[in-house]
Every structure is written in C-alpha cells, then in structure tokens.
Scaffold this motif. Structure first.
Motif, short mmCIF file in Angstrom:
data_model
loop_
_atom_site.label_atom_id
_atom_site.label_comp_id
_atom_site.label_asym_id
_atom_site.label_seq_id
_atom_site.Cartn_x
_atom_site.Cartn_y
_atom_site.Cartn_z
N GLY A 220 -0.58 -75.38 23.34
CA GLY A 220 0.78 -74.94 24.01
C GLY A 220 1.23 -73.93 25.00
O GLY A 220 1.33 -73.36 24.60
N PRO A 221 1.76 -73.77 25.83
CA PRO A 221 2.46 -72.49 26.73
C PRO A 221 3.72 -72.01 26.08
O PRO A 221 4.36 -73.30 25.10
CB PRO A 221 2.93 -72.91 28.16
CG PRO A 221 1.95 -74.63 28.40
CD PRO A 221 2.09 -74.99 27.34
N GLN A 222 3.54 -71.19 25.20
CA GLN A 222 4.82 -70.61 24.35
C GLN A 222 5.46 -69.59 25.20
O GLN A 222 4.79 -68.71 26.10
CB GLN A 222 4.30 -69.99 23.51
CG GLN A 222 5.03 -69.57 22.29
CD GLN A 222 4.69 -68.97 21.76
OE1 GLN A 222 3.05 -68.28 21.84
NE2 GLN A 222 5.12 -68.74 20.69
N PHE A 223 6.99 -69.44 25.42
CA PHE A 223 8.01 -68.97 26.29
C PHE A 223 8.20 -67.17 26.19
O PHE A 223 7.27 -67.20 24.29
CB PHE A 223 9.53 -69.66 25.82
CG PHE A 223 10.78 -68.09 26.21
CD1 PHE A 223 11.22 -67.34 25.71
CD2 PHE A 223 11.27 -68.88 27.75
CE1 PHE A 223 12.41 -66.72 26.24
CE2 PHE A 223 11.74 -68.25 28.19
CZ PHE A 223 12.72 -66.54 27.00
N ILE A 224 7.78 -66.65 26.81
CA ILE A 224 7.75 -64.81 26.67
C ILE A 224 9.04 -64.44 26.81
O ILE A 224 10.05 -64.02 26.66
CB ILE A 224 6.54 -64.08 27.60
CG1 ILE A 224 4.99 -64.99 27.09
CG2 ILE A 224 6.99 -62.91 27.72
CD1 ILE A 224 4.26 -64.48 28.00
N GLN B 100 10.33 -57.88 23.63
CA GLN B 100 9.57 -56.65 22.86
C GLN B 100 8.12 -56.71 23.46
O GLN B 100 7.64 -57.72 23.89
CB GLN B 100 9.95 -57.16 21.74
CG GLN B 100 9.20 -56.25 20.66
CD GLN B 100 8.85 -56.70 19.39
OE1 GLN B 100 9.37 -58.24 19.17
NE2 GLN B 100 8.60 -56.54 18.08
N ARG B 101 7.89 -55.44 23.82
CA ARG B 101 6.57 -55.00 25.21
C ARG B 101 6.76 -55.85 26.19
O ARG B 101 5.95 -55.32 26.83
CB ARG B 101 5.70 -55.52 23.66
CG ARG B 101 5.33 -54.35 22.63
CD ARG B 101 4.12 -54.68 22.25
NE ARG B 101 3.70 -55.67 21.79
CZ ARG B 101 2.67 -56.73 22.16
NH1 ARG B 101 1.84 -55.79 23.09
NH2 ARG B 101 2.03 -57.87 22.60
N VAL B 102 7.35 -56.23 27.00
CA VAL B 102 7.36 -57.32 28.13
C VAL B 102 8.86 -56.79 28.64
O VAL B 102 9.81 -56.96 27.87
CB VAL B 102 7.27 -58.76 27.56
CG1 VAL B 102 5.54 -59.13 27.22
CG2 VAL B 102 8.35 -58.96 26.70
N THR B 103 8.19 -56.69 29.90
CA THR B 103 8.89 -56.74 31.25
C THR B 103 8.50 -57.82 32.21
O THR B 103 7.71 -57.73 32.49
CB THR B 103 9.34 -55.01 32.02
OG1 THR B 103 9.05 -54.29 30.45
CG2 THR B 103 10.20 -55.09 33.05
N LYS C 44 9.13 -62.32 47.34
CA LYS C 44 9.49 -63.47 46.30
C LYS C 44 8.34 -63.12 45.90
O LYS C 44 6.93 -64.30 45.22
CB LYS C 44 9.11 -64.98 47.23
CG LYS C 44 10.53 -65.05 48.30
CD LYS C 44 10.08 -66.32 48.38
CE LYS C 44 9.52 -65.95 50.01
NZ LYS C 44 9.76 -67.26 50.82
N HIS C 45 8.54 -62.14 44.95
CA HIS C 45 7.33 -61.92 44.02
C HIS C 45 7.58 -61.83 42.23
O HIS C 45 8.93 -61.01 42.12
CB HIS C 45 7.07 -60.40 44.48
CG HIS C 45 4.97 -60.14 43.95
ND1 HIS C 45 5.57 -59.22 42.54
CD2 HIS C 45 4.37 -60.35 43.71
CE1 HIS C 45 4.62 -58.46 42.63
NE2 HIS C 45 4.11 -59.58 43.03
N LEU C 46 7.12 -62.11 41.38
CA LEU C 46 7.43 -62.03 40.43
C LEU C 46 5.98 -61.21 39.04
O LEU C 46 5.27 -61.47 39.37
CB LEU C 46 7.59 -63.18 39.05
CG LEU C 46 7.61 -63.42 38.06
CD1 LEU C 46 9.88 -63.20 38.39
CD2 LEU C 46 8.19 -64.53 37.72
N SER C 47 6.72 -60.25 38.71
CA SER C 47 5.73 -59.87 37.50
C SER C 47 5.57 -59.35 35.83
O SER C 47 7.06 -59.54 35.83
CB SER C 47 5.28 -58.11 38.10
OG SER C 47 6.20 -57.16 37.73
N LEU C 48 4.78 -59.72 35.08
CA LEU C 48 5.11 -59.73 33.64
C LEU C 48 4.57 -58.00 33.26
O LEU C 48 3.07 -58.30 34.08
CB LEU C 48 4.46 -60.23 32.96
CG LEU C 48 4.39 -60.47 31.68
CD1 LEU C 48 5.74 -60.36 31.26
CD2 LEU C 48 3.91 -61.84 31.06
N GLN C 49 4.75 -56.92 32.83
CA GLN C 49 4.45 -56.10 32.32
C GLN C 49 4.24 -55.94 30.72
O GLN C 49 5.17 -56.42 30.27
CB GLN C 49 5.12 -55.08 32.44
CG GLN C 49 4.89 -54.63 34.26
CD GLN C 49 6.22 -53.32 34.89
OE1 GLN C 49 5.88 -53.04 33.98
NE2 GLN C 49 5.81 -53.42 36.30
#
Lengths: 111, 116
Positions: free
Chosen positions: A43-47, A60-63, A71-76
């Motif tokens: 199942g999906p897991q929260f980041i 931790q390692r994610v931004t 209206k834009h979202l990004s995950l680095q």
C-alpha cells in the motif's frame, strides 16, 4: 471531483543523483497535500506533507515544494538510492478529508 | 502500533460471482477509507466512513458495491455481482483525524482481486 495529475509517468535516474517528481492540481481551494511512495505489492506509504500556508518543507533526503500560483507541487529526493525505486503519488486533500490521488510517477534508480 | 490489516490478500473469482473484503484499521482511528486501484493508476476513493457513518460514497458503484462499518471499527467491502472491470487492488486506509481536520492516511497492503 478533484483533479490531481502528474507530468511524467516514468523517471529513471542514476544512483546518487537527485530526483524531481512533479504534480499539478486543479482545485485552488486545496490546502493540504501529501506525497506517497508505493512499492510493488504494498500500500502507499506517507513520505511528506505540506499545507498551503507553506511553500517548502524538508524531510530526510526529501523536499516538497508548493507553488500555489501555478498550482504545482514537486517532490525532490536527494542522493537517490535503489530503495527509492517505486511509484510516487501526490494527493490533494479537501476540507472533507477526502484524499484524491494522481496517476503516479514510476521512479527507477539505475545502479 | 499495528498497521491497517486487510484480508484476503488475493482473490480470484469469475464474473457475476460475489466477493467480500475485510479491513481492520489502526486502533483509535476514526476515519476509514476504501480505495480502488486499477493497475497503472492512482488509488480512487470509493467510500469514506467517519466512525460508523458514511461521509462520502459518491464514487461507489452502488448497484454492485456495498460497504459497512457497523461498530465504527472493522469494515467490509462487498462486490456483487463482479464484473471484469472490477479487477483491481482494493486498499483500505485509516486516519486518526475527525471533525474536519486533515492528517496522515495509513494504508493496508491491499486485497488484489482478479475477475475472470
């Protein structure tokens, strides 16, 4: 209903490089967003999450970056590792606590 | 803390048969969701419960799908009769929040349904 979409269905990166996964949302009233990671057969897991009164949040390692104007979202993901290979979803949460998910981006990390 | 439990993990049935999925959310979580995830797509909300009441079932195909959460804890999702297009993973999720606040959603591992 809500409309949450991702720009690219697949992304391949070299191990150690940074990854950027993008997401667009359509409801300007959305005030809460979450990134989820889904590994095969699980199942999906929260980041990480972000509220609309913020434009950046780091874990931790994610931004996560939020641009409400477009209206834009990004995950680095910094220093991408083989264990980061998965499908990543953004979710848009409305005031009724309904979570709406995009199609997902499949991230493959090349050793 | 134990996670969201779902069963069965896998189910294969023929079209027009019926199937039921069970979910036990994290203890104390007021809100429970059922999602349908078709291969290659994101999860699609079917129904949301707040305790034992339905908050949103606008995307539940009510002619064949039903769900209940009688005591505000466990929930079952039933499909009768099943169609080929019902082949998907059925995800149960729960969250602690209640009363309109938002919060993290915890997912189970899902029940994979194949309709032949």
């Amino acid at each position: 209903g809500e409309s949450v979409g991702l720009h690219l269905p697949t992304l391949s990166v070299q191990e150690g490089d940074n990854s950027i996964i993008n997401c667009a949302y359509s409801n300007s009233a959305s005030d809460y967003f979450i990134w989820y990671k889904q590994e095969s057969g699980k199942g999906p897991q929260f980041i990480i999450d972000i509220r609309s009164n913020m434009d950046k949040r780091q874990g931790q390692r994610v931004t996560v970056l939020l641009n409400k104007t477009v209206k834009h979202l990004s995950l680095q993901i910094a220093a991408t590792q083989p264990g980061d290979s998965a499908v990543y979803f953004c979710a848009d949460v409305n005031t009724g606590n309904q979570f709406y998910f995009g199609t997902g981006t499949s991230l493959t990390v090349i050793p | 803390e134990a996670g969201v439990a779902q069963s069965p993990r896998y189910k294969i049935i023929e079209k027009r048969q019926s199937v039921a999925f069970w979910c036990n959310p994290i203890s104390g979580h007021a809100t429970l969701y059922w999602y349908q995830q078709i291969l290659g797509q994101g999860p699609k909300l079917l129904i949301q419960f707040q305790n034992n009441g339905v908050v949103d079932d606008s995307q539940l195909p009510k002619d064949r799908f039903s769900a209940e959460r009688l005591k505000g804890v466990d929930s079952t999702l039933k499909i009768q009769p099943a169609k080929l297009e019902d082949s998907a993973v059925y995800l149960c999720a729960s969250s602690r929040n209640s009363g309109g606040s938002t919060g993290e959603l915890f997912f189970g591992e899902g029940s994979r349904l194949t309709v032949l």
